[in-house]
Design an enzyme around this catalytic site. Structure first.
Site, PDB file in Angstrom:
ATOM      1  CG  ASP A   1      -1.877   1.097   1.308  1.00 20.00           C
ATOM      2  OD1 ASP A   1      -1.654   2.120   0.627  1.00 20.00           O
ATOM      3  OD2 ASP A   1      -2.867   0.970   2.036  1.00 20.00           O
TER       4      ASP A   1
ATOM      5  CE1 TYR B   1      -9.503   9.458  -8.636  1.00 19.85           C
ATOM      6  CE2 TYR B   1     -10.862  10.859 -10.036  1.00 19.85           C
ATOM      7  CZ  TYR B   1      -9.815   9.960  -9.893  1.00 19.85           C
ATOM      8  OH  TYR B   1      -9.094   9.572 -10.998  1.00 19.85           O
TER       9      TYR B   1
END
Ligand code: UDP
Length: 309
Positions: free
Chosen positions: A56, A145
């Site tokens: 990640d 986003y």
């Protein structure tokens, strides 16, 4: 070159990995497989120039050896994905961009940020040039986003100005092609899946909103040209052929040879009413323009979905 692609098991990342390997470069992919998939890169594992690290990128990134370029493409990218994963979306855009920039600085590598037309929000200017600052709702469902990518652009420019990191910012407009997930919720995979099954195509609102669809190979070519350039500023890459969603749905029904009808559903909150890239900068500075027609690109994508993706 030895390149690192974060999000390299995703739709765009995997096409980029394939492109750079075919050009003779070495490619390392980092992906946490949140929305990416090993199926997108399994054909690359046999290549000795390819490496995959499951990690990640919001955490510290350790990559041994030299790197010439870091391409930060990790992020959920479809509206339903970032609605499902709002916090990972914010983290990968903010913390992930910071980590990837730190790595590029440490390695003396070029940094490329996958930015987006979403930085323009629901635009009041059409088409959108890079100089337009946008119209974004920071607290709406798309804000996670849009704002993560706007922050990522700000962070990228700060690393360029403060640390002299060479940076490229590609503002990617709607792109489609093989390896999109059939359930990623976007218009093209939804419509193709529905048309192939003879089900109604779900048009949100009246279908009068516009998008401009770029075939993935055109996008990858533009990104490769931008990486090689020396433009330390955002560049739009997308296809300026603007169509209503209804026209796109009708084209897909025709190309699938389907008898599906249209079903009108509520318009999602903050859904941009228009979107079309102004690509004058990419044309002038990169000599780039899209070459694959919508019909040809849709045929190739439909073949991929028909083959049972
Ligand atoms: N859309 C639609 N039906 C669907 C999926 C999407 O009408 O089944 C519309 C959506 O409301 C938007 C456009 O198609 O106006 C493009 O949506 P997409 O999710 O592909 O990407 P966006 O451009 O909104 O990020």
């Amino acid at each position: 070159m030895r390149l690192l692609i974060t999000g390299g098991a995703g739709f765009l990342g995997s096409h980029l990995a394939e492109h750079f390997l075919a050009e003779g470069h070495k490619v390392i992919v980092i992906d946490n497989l949140l929305t990416g998939s090993l199926a997108n890169i399994s054909h690359l594992f046999a290549n000795p120039d390819f490496n995959f690290i499951k990690a990640d990128v919001t955490n510290f990134i350790h990559v041994p050896g030299k790197l010439d370029a870091v391409l930060h493409f990790a992020s959920p990218a479809s509206p339903i994905d970032y609605a499902h994963f709002p916090i990972p979306t914010l983290k990968v855009g903010a913390l992930g961009t910071h980590k990837a920039l730190g790595l590029a600085k440490d390695k003396g590598a070029v940094f490329m940020l996958a930015s987006t037309s979403e930085v323009y929000g629901d635009p009041r200017v059409n088409p959108q040039p890079e100089t337009y600052w946008g119209n974004v709702n920071p607290i709406g469902p798309r804000g996670v986003y849009d704002e993560a990518k706007r922050f990522a652009e700000a962070m990228t420019m700060a690393y360029h100005r403060c640390h002299g990191v060479p940076v490229r910012i590609v503002r990617i407009f709607n792109t489609y092609g093989p390896r999109m997930r059939k359930n990623d919720g976007r218009a093209v995979p939804n419509f193709i899946t529905q048309a192939l099954k003879g089900r109604p195509l779900t048009i949100y609102g009246r279908g009068r909103q516009t998008r401009s669809l770029c075939y993935v190979s055109d996008l990858v070519r533009g990104i490769a040209l931008l990486l090689k350039s020396s433009i330390n500023a955002p560049v739009n890459i997308g296809n300026p052929h603007e169509l209503t969603i209804r026209r796109i749905a009708e084209a897909i029904i025709r190309l699938c040879g389907s008898r599906s009808r249209l079903a009108f559903k509520p318009l999602p909150v903050d859904d941009p009413k228009v979107r079309r890239p102004d690509i004058a900068l990419a044309r002038a500075k990169l000599g780039w323009k899209p070459e694959v027609s919508l019909e040809e690109g849709l045929r190739r994508t439909i073949d991929y979905f028909r083959a049972g993706a």
